[in-house]
Design an enzyme around this catalytic site. Structure first.
Site, PDB file in Angstrom:
ATOM      1  CB  SER A  43      -0.925   0.004   1.220  1.00  0.00           C
ATOM      2  OG  SER A  43      -0.176   0.098   2.405  1.00  0.00           O
ATOM      3  CB  THR A 160      -2.365   5.172   3.810  1.00  0.00           C
ATOM      4  OG1 THR A 160      -3.162   5.296   2.658  1.00  0.00           O
ATOM      5  CG2 THR A 160      -1.638   6.476   4.069  1.00  0.00           C
ATOM      6  NE  ARG A 188      -8.322   7.859  -4.889  1.00  0.00           N
ATOM      7  CZ  ARG A 188      -7.867   7.528  -3.690  1.00  0.00           C
ATOM      8  NH1 ARG A 188      -6.599   7.244  -3.517  1.00  0.00           N
ATOM      9  NH2 ARG A 188      -8.664   7.493  -2.657  1.00  0.00           N
ATOM     10  CB  VAL A 189      -4.925  12.984  -5.848  1.00  0.00           C
ATOM     11  CG1 VAL A 189      -4.274  13.453  -4.556  1.00  0.00           C
ATOM     12  CG2 VAL A 189      -3.945  13.116  -7.008  1.00  0.00           C
ATOM     13  N   GLY A 190      -5.816  10.732  -3.469  1.00  0.00           N
ATOM     14  CA  GLY A 190      -6.593  10.544  -2.252  1.00  0.00           C
ATOM     15  C   GLY A 190      -6.305  11.631  -1.229  1.00  0.00           C
ATOM     16  CG  ASP A 191      -6.908  10.443   2.794  1.00  0.00           C
ATOM     17  OD1 ASP A 191      -6.629   9.550   1.966  1.00  0.00           O
ATOM     18  OD2 ASP A 191      -6.880  10.241   4.020  1.00  0.00           O
ATOM     19  CB  THR A 211      -5.354   4.510   6.839  1.00  0.00           C
ATOM     20  OG1 THR A 211      -5.920   4.085   8.075  1.00  0.00           O
ATOM     21  CG2 THR A 211      -3.895   4.846   7.067  1.00  0.00           C
ATOM     22  N   GLY A 214     -10.041   7.561   1.150  1.00  0.00           N
ATOM     23  CA  GLY A 214      -9.519   8.921   1.192  1.00  0.00           C
ATOM     24  C   GLY A 214     -10.493   9.981   0.735  1.00  0.00           C
TER      25      GLY A 214
HETATM   26  N1  ASP Z   1      -6.376   6.884   2.250  1.00  0.00           N
HETATM   27  C1  ASP Z   1      -5.703   6.282   1.126  1.00  0.00           C
HETATM   28  C2  ASP Z   1      -6.252   6.854  -0.132  1.00  0.00           C
HETATM   29  O1  ASP Z   1      -7.441   7.085  -0.220  1.00  0.00           O
HETATM   30  C3  ASP Z   1      -5.825   4.820   1.072  1.00  0.00           C
HETATM   31  C4  ASP Z   1      -5.887   4.073   2.390  1.00  0.00           C
HETATM   32  O2  ASP Z   1      -5.416   4.537   3.373  1.00  0.00           O
HETATM   33  O3  ASP Z   1      -6.429   2.955   2.461  1.00  0.00           O
HETATM   34  O4  ASP Z   1      -5.493   7.012  -1.074  1.00  0.00           O
END
Ligand code: ASP
Length: 315
Positions: A43, A160, A188-191, A211, A214
């Site tokens: 991850s 994450t 794609r960008v997450g948090d 985590t 996101g």
């Molecule tokens: N928060 C991360 C994202 O959305 C992924 C994760 O932590 O599971 O990119």
């Protein structure tokens, strides 16, 4: 230091830095690098799962809670340590956030370590997932439209690593690094790289990092909200649980948070059974692990969901 469960192997390295008087910022960066270089964590960093086209796109952010200086990169491909590129964005540019080609260009410019982040085993997982969606690497790369494929390739597979640290001077820092949502749409960008969403700290009050799904942390500005709650005097455990209640009020998706207060208290919460987090102090020989507090999603409109909404959710 406090971390998501997958951060455990890195904590002794971070604590060594803190024990010899090093900074929280150096500690969280060192820990994130440790996990980024570990190909068995699917991850984060090398060995992280790729996007739908087989490209490992990495997101990372780092924050200094005393100065509120921060740096982030998103959708960075081809480099081993996105967290160090994020720190260089913070320290060497007039900016806070670089993405995609620009982030890679900057990484090259500063001589960051290059890496082939797709490993033989993550390539195999990707090809298997494509196969289940009726695709092959060649067929998916030829496609003009990817949305239909992505709807089939993305499941609840994300991950994450979070690190929060408090040093001897009382400075707080936080770092988050991830390969994001497995088999995602390119770009794609997450948090994780978004300050305030997946990562935030303020040395006066503490730090929080997320985590899980996101998109929810972005919609809820979750990490900043958690630190605001610490600032208002809310205890760490209530703060962590309120963040999960907020997420639960929006969607049914896996969501987790770790919280550290400026006086060293810590807590973590989740809406899925059995999730853990870890912490370590300079007085400990190895990291300790604990279950996160479980805040299950209630059915909408039930008396207990209204009570948890009153206790700390958005509504
Ligand atoms: N928060 C991360 C994202 O959305 C992924 C994760 O932590 O599971 O990119």
């Amino acid at each position: 230091m406090v971390a998501s469960g997958n951060g455990a192997p890195a904590l002794p390295a971070g604590i060594r830095i803190l024990a010899r008087g090093g900074s929280a910022l150096d500690a969280v960066e060192a820990c994130a690098k440790f996990i980024e270089a570990d190909p068995t964590d699917t991850s984060v960093g090398r060995g992280g799962r790729p996007n739908v086209l087989g490209v490992v796109e990495l997101d990372a952010s780092i924050m200094d809670g005393t100065t509120h200086r921060t740096g982030a990169v998103a959708a960075l491909a081809g480099y081993l340590h996105p967290i160090s590129v994020a720190r260089a964005v913070m320290e060497r540019t007039p900016h806070v956030f670089l993405v995609g080609n620009g982030a890679a260009r900057f990484a090259r410019e500063i001589g960051a370590n290059r890496a082939q982040n797709l490993t033989a085993s993550t390539r195999k997982l990707w090809v298997e997932r494509l196969g289940k969606a009726g695709e092959t690497p060649a067929s998916v790369r030829r496609r003009a439209k990817l949305l239909g494929v992505v709807r089939k390739t993305v499941k609840e597979e994300r991950g994450t690593v979070n690190f929060l640290a408090l040093d001897r001077r009382g400075d707080v820092a936080s770092a988050v690094s991830t390969s994001g949502w497995a088999y995602k749409y390119p770009g794609r960008v997450g948090d994780s790289p978004i300050i305030g969403a997946g990562n935030f700290c303020d040395s006066r009050y503490g730090a929080a990092a997320c985590t899980g799904y996101g998109e929810l942390a972005i919609r809820g500005v979750t990490a900043k909200t958690a630190v605001d709650r610490l600032a208002s005097g809310m205890p760490v455990d209530v703060t962590a649980q309120a963040a999960i209640a907020d997420a639960n009020a929006l969607e049914d998706a896996a969501f987790n948070i770790v919280v550290l207060s400026a006086d060293g208290a810590h807590a973590a919460a989740t809406n899925r059974e059995g999730r853990r987090y870890v912490w370590m102090t300079a007085a400990m020989k190895e990291p300790a692990t604990a279950l996160r507090a479980l805040v299950p999603r209630e059915r909408r409109g039930s008396p207990s969901s209204r009570a948890s909404a009153r206790a700390g959710s958005l509504r």
